[in-house]
Design an enzyme around this catalytic site. Structure first.
Site, PDB file in Angstrom:
ATOM      1  N   TYR A  13     -45.754   3.959 -55.436  1.00 43.97           N
ATOM      2  CA  TYR A  13     -46.652   3.205 -54.790  1.00 43.97           C
ATOM      3  C   TYR A  13     -46.726   1.788 -55.298  1.00 43.97           C
ATOM      4  O   TYR A  13     -46.753   1.902 -56.537  1.00 43.97           O
ATOM      5  CB  TYR A  13     -48.083   3.609 -54.350  1.00 43.97           C
ATOM      6  CG  TYR A  13     -49.018   2.756 -53.859  1.00 43.97           C
ATOM      7  CD1 TYR A  13     -49.233   2.795 -52.526  1.00 43.97           C
ATOM      8  CD2 TYR A  13     -49.759   1.867 -54.675  1.00 43.97           C
ATOM      9  CE1 TYR A  13     -50.062   1.932 -51.887  1.00 43.97           C
ATOM     10  CE2 TYR A  13     -50.516   1.117 -53.931  1.00 43.97           C
ATOM     11  CZ  TYR A  13     -50.702   0.974 -52.361  1.00 43.97           C
ATOM     12  OH  TYR A  13     -51.679   0.311 -51.828  1.00 43.97           O
ATOM     13  N   HIS A  45     -56.772  -4.493 -51.914  1.00 44.80           N
ATOM     14  CA  HIS A  45     -55.559  -4.517 -52.176  1.00 44.80           C
ATOM     15  C   HIS A  45     -54.474  -4.851 -50.980  1.00 44.80           C
ATOM     16  O   HIS A  45     -55.121  -4.315 -50.016  1.00 44.80           O
ATOM     17  CB  HIS A  45     -55.158  -3.232 -53.064  1.00 44.80           C
ATOM     18  CG  HIS A  45     -55.024  -2.146 -52.438  1.00 44.80           C
ATOM     19  ND1 HIS A  45     -56.088  -1.497 -52.067  1.00 44.80           N
ATOM     20  CD2 HIS A  45     -54.180  -1.278 -51.599  1.00 44.80           C
ATOM     21  CE1 HIS A  45     -55.966  -0.272 -51.090  1.00 44.80           C
ATOM     22  NE2 HIS A  45     -54.643  -0.337 -51.134  1.00 44.80           N
ATOM     23  N   THR A  47     -51.035  -2.962 -49.863  1.00 46.55           N
ATOM     24  CA  THR A  47     -49.932  -2.312 -50.062  1.00 46.55           C
ATOM     25  C   THR A  47     -48.596  -3.241 -50.031  1.00 46.55           C
ATOM     26  O   THR A  47     -48.393  -3.544 -48.930  1.00 46.55           O
ATOM     27  CB  THR A  47     -49.657  -0.930 -49.138  1.00 46.55           C
ATOM     28  OG1 THR A  47     -51.133  -0.301 -49.624  1.00 46.55           O
ATOM     29  CG2 THR A  47     -48.570   0.012 -49.602  1.00 46.55           C
ATOM     30  N   TYR A 108     -43.107   3.259 -41.551  1.00 48.32           N
ATOM     31  CA  TYR A 108     -43.406   2.694 -40.340  1.00 48.32           C
ATOM     32  C   TYR A 108     -42.207   1.744 -39.790  1.00 48.32           C
ATOM     33  O   TYR A 108     -41.664   1.118 -40.873  1.00 48.32           O
ATOM     34  CB  TYR A 108     -44.551   1.733 -40.215  1.00 48.32           C
ATOM     35  CG  TYR A 108     -45.903   2.390 -40.502  1.00 48.32           C
ATOM     36  CD1 TYR A 108     -46.534   3.360 -39.543  1.00 48.32           C
ATOM     37  CD2 TYR A 108     -46.236   2.834 -41.826  1.00 48.32           C
ATOM     38  CE1 TYR A 108     -47.580   4.227 -39.778  1.00 48.32           C
ATOM     39  CE2 TYR A 108     -47.358   3.526 -42.234  1.00 48.32           C
ATOM     40  CZ  TYR A 108     -47.975   4.289 -41.009  1.00 48.32           C
ATOM     41  OH  TYR A 108     -49.011   5.090 -41.466  1.00 48.32           O
ATOM     42  N   HIS A 114     -51.573  -6.273 -45.212  1.00 44.97           N
ATOM     43  CA  HIS A 114     -53.060  -6.252 -44.533  1.00 44.97           C
ATOM     44  C   HIS A 114     -54.012  -5.959 -45.668  1.00 44.97           C
ATOM     45  O   HIS A 114     -53.444  -5.228 -46.550  1.00 44.97           O
ATOM     46  CB  HIS A 114     -53.126  -5.401 -43.265  1.00 44.97           C
ATOM     47  CG  HIS A 114     -52.951  -3.708 -43.588  1.00 44.97           C
ATOM     48  ND1 HIS A 114     -51.650  -3.381 -43.787  1.00 44.97           N
ATOM     49  CD2 HIS A 114     -53.855  -2.970 -43.998  1.00 44.97           C
ATOM     50  CE1 HIS A 114     -52.078  -2.202 -43.991  1.00 44.97           C
ATOM     51  NE2 HIS A 114     -52.977  -1.854 -44.266  1.00 44.97           N
ATOM     52  N   THR A 116     -57.716  -3.549 -46.273  1.00 41.03           N
ATOM     53  CA  THR A 116     -58.553  -2.819 -45.476  1.00 41.03           C
ATOM     54  C   THR A 116     -60.009  -3.371 -46.022  1.00 41.03           C
ATOM     55  O   THR A 116     -60.193  -3.315 -46.974  1.00 41.03           O
ATOM     56  CB  THR A 116     -58.310  -1.364 -45.734  1.00 41.03           C
ATOM     57  OG1 THR A 116     -56.937  -0.850 -45.319  1.00 41.03           O
ATOM     58  CG2 THR A 116     -59.411  -0.505 -44.896  1.00 41.03           C
ATOM     59  N   GLU A 140     -47.791   2.802 -59.226  1.00 37.94           N
ATOM     60  CA  GLU A 140     -47.970   3.976 -59.661  1.00 37.94           C
ATOM     61  C   GLU A 140     -47.361   5.290 -58.811  1.00 37.94           C
ATOM     62  O   GLU A 140     -46.919   4.869 -57.654  1.00 37.94           O
ATOM     63  CB  GLU A 140     -49.682   4.068 -59.307  1.00 37.94           C
ATOM     64  CG  GLU A 140     -50.089   3.860 -57.990  1.00 37.94           C
ATOM     65  CD  GLU A 140     -51.612   3.661 -57.855  1.00 37.94           C
ATOM     66  OE1 GLU A 140     -52.209   3.145 -58.943  1.00 37.94           O
ATOM     67  OE2 GLU A 140     -52.214   3.944 -57.015  1.00 37.94           O
ATOM     68  N   TRP A 146     -53.660  11.255 -50.432  1.00 34.81           N
ATOM     69  CA  TRP A 146     -54.603  10.081 -50.421  1.00 34.81           C
ATOM     70  C   TRP A 146     -55.534  10.239 -49.212  1.00 34.81           C
ATOM     71  O   TRP A 146     -56.820  10.203 -49.562  1.00 34.81           O
ATOM     72  CB  TRP A 146     -53.837   8.740 -50.131  1.00 34.81           C
ATOM     73  CG  TRP A 146     -54.754   7.641 -50.273  1.00 34.81           C
ATOM     74  CD1 TRP A 146     -55.240   6.883 -51.569  1.00 34.81           C
ATOM     75  CD2 TRP A 146     -55.522   6.919 -49.292  1.00 34.81           C
ATOM     76  NE1 TRP A 146     -56.140   5.899 -51.248  1.00 34.81           N
ATOM     77  CE2 TRP A 146     -56.180   6.002 -49.759  1.00 34.81           C
ATOM     78  CE3 TRP A 146     -55.328   7.218 -48.051  1.00 34.81           C
ATOM     79  CZ2 TRP A 146     -57.287   5.021 -49.010  1.00 34.81           C
ATOM     80  CZ3 TRP A 146     -56.286   6.321 -47.001  1.00 34.81           C
ATOM     81  CH2 TRP A 146     -57.128   5.366 -47.629  1.00 34.81           C
TER      82      TRP A 146
END
Length: 151
Positions: A13, A45, A47, A108, A114, A116, A140, A146
């Site tokens: 990640y 944050h 991703t 995807y 983006h 959240t 990480e 999650w």
């Protein structure tokens, strides 16, 4: 289980945080939207990579400037909804593509940077124009549990 099999089962990640002024800008947006369940700004944050395959990520020390162009509502994996601030940042998309090119994976068809803003909220999508600064990339192990851990 052998160590090599364990490592193969772990992903990578990569995320990036927002600077303080950008966090406060998004807090104002949360208030304007009157979100019922606003996310704590310290959890904001973006991703960069959610890879089910472990890769060695080259470290970069850079700041990305992004433009939040739309607030949208997405259905989450657990069937709820998330309010997200979708952004345009060609350099961040390039960073994502670089990580894919060295072996990272992506679940995807498209990468949509983006932040959240809220979980379990529903809004009508709207266009906005707000600049944010993304700083402090971090790496990480991928947490495949999650969704279950953040319910």
């Amino acid at each position: 289980m052998k160590l090599s099999k364990f490592l193969e089962s772990q992903g990578t990640y990569v995320g990036i945080k927002l600077d303080e002024a950008s966090k406060q800008e998004l807090v104002r947006l949360q208030k304007t939207l009157r979100l019922k369940n606003p996310l704590d700004p310290d959890k904001f944050h973006v991703t960069v990579l959610y890879s089910r395959k472990q890769i060695d990520v080259p470290v970069v020390d850079t700041t990305f400037v992004a433009t939040v162009e739309q607030v949208d509502c997405w259905k989450t994996q657990d069937g709820k909804h998330a309010v997200v601030a979708k952004m345009s940042c060609p350099a961040l998309v390039e960073r994502h593509e670089d990580l894919i090119s060295i072996g990272g994976t992506h679940d995807y068809p498209d990468y949509t940077p983006h932040v959240t803003l809220s979980y379990d909220d529903v809004i009508t999508p709207m266009f906005i124009n707000t600049e944010v600064r993304l700083v402090d990339e971090y790496i990480e192990p991928l947490d495949l549990e999650w969704v279950a851990n953040n319910d």
